[in-house]
Write a protein that holds these residues in place. Structure first.
Motif, mmCIF file in Angstrom:
data_model
loop_
_atom_site.group_PDB
_atom_site.id
_atom_site.type_symbol
_atom_site.label_atom_id
_atom_site.label_comp_id
_atom_site.label_asym_id
_atom_site.label_seq_id
_atom_site.Cartn_x
_atom_site.Cartn_y
_atom_site.Cartn_z
ATOM 1 N N HIS A 68 -19.813 -29.531 22.146
ATOM 2 C CA HIS A 68 -19.258 -28.299 22.715
ATOM 3 C C HIS A 68 -17.760 -28.257 22.395
ATOM 4 O O HIS A 68 -17.092 -29.301 22.323
ATOM 5 N N ILE A 69 -17.263 -27.051 22.252
ATOM 6 C CA ILE A 69 -15.935 -26.869 21.652
ATOM 7 C C ILE A 69 -14.834 -27.598 22.423
ATOM 8 O O ILE A 69 -13.881 -28.110 21.821
ATOM 9 N N ASP A 70 -14.972 -27.688 23.752
ATOM 10 C CA ASP A 70 -13.905 -28.353 24.512
ATOM 11 C C ASP A 70 -13.870 -29.862 24.272
ATOM 12 O O ASP A 70 -12.930 -30.530 24.715
ATOM 13 N N HIS A 71 -14.862 -30.381 23.556
ATOM 14 C CA HIS A 71 -14.888 -31.820 23.267
ATOM 15 C C HIS A 71 -14.566 -32.138 21.810
ATOM 16 O O HIS A 71 -14.486 -33.306 21.433
ATOM 17 N N ILE A 72 -14.405 -31.088 21.000
ATOM 18 C CA ILE A 72 -14.077 -31.332 19.581
ATOM 19 C C ILE A 72 -12.897 -30.487 19.095
ATOM 20 O O ILE A 72 -12.520 -30.556 17.932
ATOM 21 N N GLN A 73 -12.314 -29.718 20.002
ATOM 22 C CA GLN A 73 -11.312 -28.740 19.572
ATOM 23 C C GLN A 73 -10.093 -29.386 18.919
ATOM 24 O O GLN A 73 -9.448 -28.794 18.063
ATOM 25 N N GLY A 74 -9.776 -30.618 19.320
ATOM 26 C CA GLY A 74 -8.600 -31.273 18.752
ATOM 27 C C GLY A 74 -8.872 -31.985 17.440
ATOM 28 O O GLY A 74 -7.938 -32.418 16.756
ATOM 29 N N LEU A 75 -10.143 -32.119 17.097
ATOM 30 C CA LEU A 75 -10.524 -32.957 15.953
ATOM 31 C C LEU A 75 -9.854 -32.526 14.658
ATOM 32 O O LEU A 75 -9.335 -33.362 13.898
ATOM 33 N N GLY A 76 -9.862 -31.241 14.385
ATOM 34 C CA GLY A 76 -9.335 -30.747 13.114
ATOM 35 C C GLY A 76 -7.836 -30.906 12.953
ATOM 36 O O GLY A 76 -7.315 -30.791 11.835
ATOM 37 N N PHE A 77 -7.154 -31.168 14.061
ATOM 38 C CA PHE A 77 -5.690 -31.293 14.006
ATOM 39 C C PHE A 77 -5.228 -32.736 14.236
ATOM 40 O O PHE A 77 -4.032 -33.000 14.324
ATOM 41 N N PHE A 78 -6.208 -33.619 14.338
ATOM 42 C CA PHE A 78 -5.917 -35.027 14.634
ATOM 43 C C PHE A 78 -5.388 -35.689 13.352
ATOM 44 O O PHE A 78 -6.066 -35.714 12.323
ATOM 45 N N LYS A 79 -4.185 -36.211 13.408
ATOM 46 C CA LYS A 79 -3.486 -36.642 12.189
ATOM 47 C C LYS A 79 -4.244 -37.668 11.338
ATOM 48 O O LYS A 79 -4.224 -37.576 10.107
ATOM 49 N N PRO A 80 -4.915 -38.655 11.935
ATOM 50 C CA PRO A 80 -5.646 -39.603 11.074
ATOM 51 C C PRO A 80 -6.692 -38.942 10.169
ATOM 52 O O PRO A 80 -7.049 -39.516 9.123
ATOM 53 N N MET A 81 -7.132 -37.747 10.509
ATOM 54 C CA MET A 81 -8.103 -37.053 9.653
ATOM 55 C C MET A 81 -7.487 -36.699 8.298
ATOM 56 O O MET A 81 -8.190 -36.460 7.321
ATOM 57 N N PHE A 82 -6.159 -36.655 8.262
ATOM 58 C CA PHE A 82 -5.465 -36.252 7.030
ATOM 59 C C PHE A 82 -4.831 -37.452 6.324
ATOM 60 O O PHE A 82 -4.037 -37.285 5.411
ATOM 61 N N ASN A 83 -5.187 -38.637 6.770
ATOM 62 C CA ASN A 83 -4.618 -39.858 6.195
ATOM 63 C C ASN A 83 -5.665 -40.532 5.295
ATOM 64 O O ASN A 83 -6.654 -41.073 5.785
ATOM 65 N N PRO A 84 -5.449 -40.510 3.981
ATOM 66 C CA PRO A 84 -6.456 -41.079 3.070
ATOM 67 C C PRO A 84 -6.620 -42.589 3.219
ATOM 68 O O PRO A 84 -7.610 -43.152 2.741
ATOM 69 N N ASN A 85 -5.666 -43.221 3.899
ATOM 70 C CA ASN A 85 -5.758 -44.675 4.092
ATOM 71 C C ASN A 85 -6.428 -45.055 5.403
ATOM 72 O O ASN A 85 -6.464 -46.224 5.763
ATOM 73 N N CYS A 86 -6.903 -44.056 6.101
ATOM 74 C CA CYS A 86 -7.506 -44.343 7.406
ATOM 75 C C CYS A 86 -9.011 -44.080 7.369
ATOM 76 O O CYS A 86 -9.463 -43.044 6.868
ATOM 77 N N GLU A 87 -9.773 -45.042 7.912
ATOM 78 C CA GLU A 87 -11.217 -44.852 8.051
ATOM 79 C C GLU A 87 -11.469 -44.264 9.438
ATOM 80 O O GLU A 87 -11.194 -44.910 10.444
ATOM 81 N N VAL A 88 -11.930 -43.031 9.467
ATOM 82 C CA VAL A 88 -12.210 -42.378 10.753
ATOM 83 C C VAL A 88 -13.717 -42.423 10.997
ATOM 84 O O VAL A 88 -14.500 -41.836 10.241
#
Lengths: 277, 128
Positions: A68-88
């Motif tokens: 549900h959106i209130d549990h994933i809304q921050g995911l797209g803006f979470f900085k490690p998602m944009f870090n190629p050296n990070c395993e998410v």
């Protein structure tokens, strides 16, 4: 083990002075044990996790109770998602006919989100979970499906010394008769049994719940009853309804505790609170 | 004590809210719950009988065919569902534990959870 509450609000973020005490951001809790870190849910609260905690981390684990959106809304803006050296690593509930990737992609793609899920630069690993037991670092995690619309799991997490349970969205008893049955019939009871801290949905008052049966949330009293049946040591009333401002939450809480005394500690979850175990 | 699977728990919550008689069994056929309308037909409260294994519940309610001959357990729709994991339907008589005879019609189906887990079966039944 340390819990930090980065988001305690349910449904949608509630900004403003009247919600500054108990929380404005949606569900997110970080569990730390030494260098180990687990993130429970990715509501807007996930964006409050300090960069100092994430910066040099090669691996991040996010456990989603549901999508549900209130549990994933921050995911797209979470900085490690944009870090190629990070395993998410994202752990989320299995569904009948769509993979976790397909379901997350519905949100993380245009027109709802500008970047395609597949284009996020991190090293993404997705894990579908249901009734499982697994380890992440020093943590042993048990998961199970619980009562809430759509595939939804709750978590029991232990470091071998202390144990917490996380039930941000949960309606344990659509039928009131369930409270009279053996607790093996109570959704999630096994996960919550005897934990040091239970974070549990308490979205509605009794009056509000009467017109919202089946929406997947608990009353304050039901959260208390669930905690009592499960012999928890401490209960955090969590997932505050955006219609409840700080003053109202305190008033509901005072009334609840006066009329329903229990022999364990009960507190209102407060954004930014740190709980040491 | 281990919790039941959520699909079983939700089935009981449905049963508790229904005016139609309903049985829930686990994959082995153990009768793990029946609701109040079923109690009326069967003549015993679930609280009194508790869970029952398949051999017991398939005999205790004394099922009889429409022509009056005793039915073997494997002739009962719910037992067929448990055996073949397919829906089944049928009508027959039962002598309940109060000594009353009811003609009932049963529709049963398997309960399959997410992840292709076979969790048991559900039967609805009506008095004719």
């Amino acid at each position: 083990m340390q819990l930090t509450l980065y988001g305690t609000r349910g449904s949608f973020p509630y900004a403003g002075e009247k919600s500054s005490e108990y929380g404005q951001n949606t569900s997110c809790v970080a569990i730390q044990d030494g260098d180990e870190l687990l993130i429970l849910d990715a509501g807007t609260g996930i964006l409050r996790i300090p960069q100092s905690l994430l910066m040099n981390r090669k691996r991040v684990d996010i456990l989603l109770t549901h999508l549900h959106i209130d549990h994933i809304q921050g995911l797209g803006f979470f900085k490690p998602m944009f870090n190629p050296n990070c395993e998410v690593n994202i752990w989320g509930p299995v569904a009948y006919n769509k993979s976790l990737k397909e379901r997350l992609n519905r949100y993380l793609s245009p027109p709802l989100f500008p970047v395609h899920f597949r284009d996020l630069p991190c090293n993404m690993k997705l894990h579908e979970i249901g009734r499982n037991e697994f380890n992440i670092g020093n943590f042993l995690i048990n998961t199970d499906f619980i009562c809430h619309p759509g595939p939804t799991v709750a978590f029991r997490v232990t470091n071998g010394k202390k144990t917490i349970a996380y039930f941000p969205d949960h309606e344990p008893a659509i039928s009131p008769n369930i409270w009279k049955a053996d607790k093996s019939w109570l959704s999630g009871a096994e996960l919550a049994e005897g934990v040091d801290v239970l974070m549990h949905d308490s979205q509605f008052t009794d009056v509000e719940y009467s017109t919202r049966v089946g929406w997947g949330h608990s009353t304050f009293k039901d959260a208390l009853r669930f905690g009592k049946i499960c012999n928890v040591k401490k209960l955090l009333l969590f997932h505050h309804d955006p219609d409840h401002n700080d003053e109202q939450l305190e008033s509901i809480y005072q009334d609840l505790m006066q009329t329903n005394p229990v022999d364990f500690e009960v507190i209102l979850a407060k954004e930014s609170d740190i709980i040491e175990l | 004590m281990a919790s039941f699977d959520l699909e079983i728990i939700l089935s009981r919550q449905l049963a508790e809210c229904l005016g139609t008689a309903m049985f829930i069994t686990d994959p082995a056929g153990n009768l793990i719950f029946y609701n109040e309308p079923a109690e009326t037909i069967l003549g015993r409260r679930f609280e009194d009988t508790g869970p029952m294994n398949v051999d017991l519940w398939a005999r205790i309610f004394t099922p009889l065919g429409i022509d009056g001959h005793p039915l073997n357990p494997e002739e009962l729709p719910l037992v067929q569902t448990l055996t073949y994991k397919k829906p089944a339907h049928g009508s027959f008589f039962i002598h309940n534990l109060e000594g009353e005879t009811h003609q009932i019609t049963v529709t049963s189906f398997p309960l399959n959870g997410r992840g292709d887990r076979h969790l048991g079966a559900v039967a609805f039944f009506w008095t004719n």
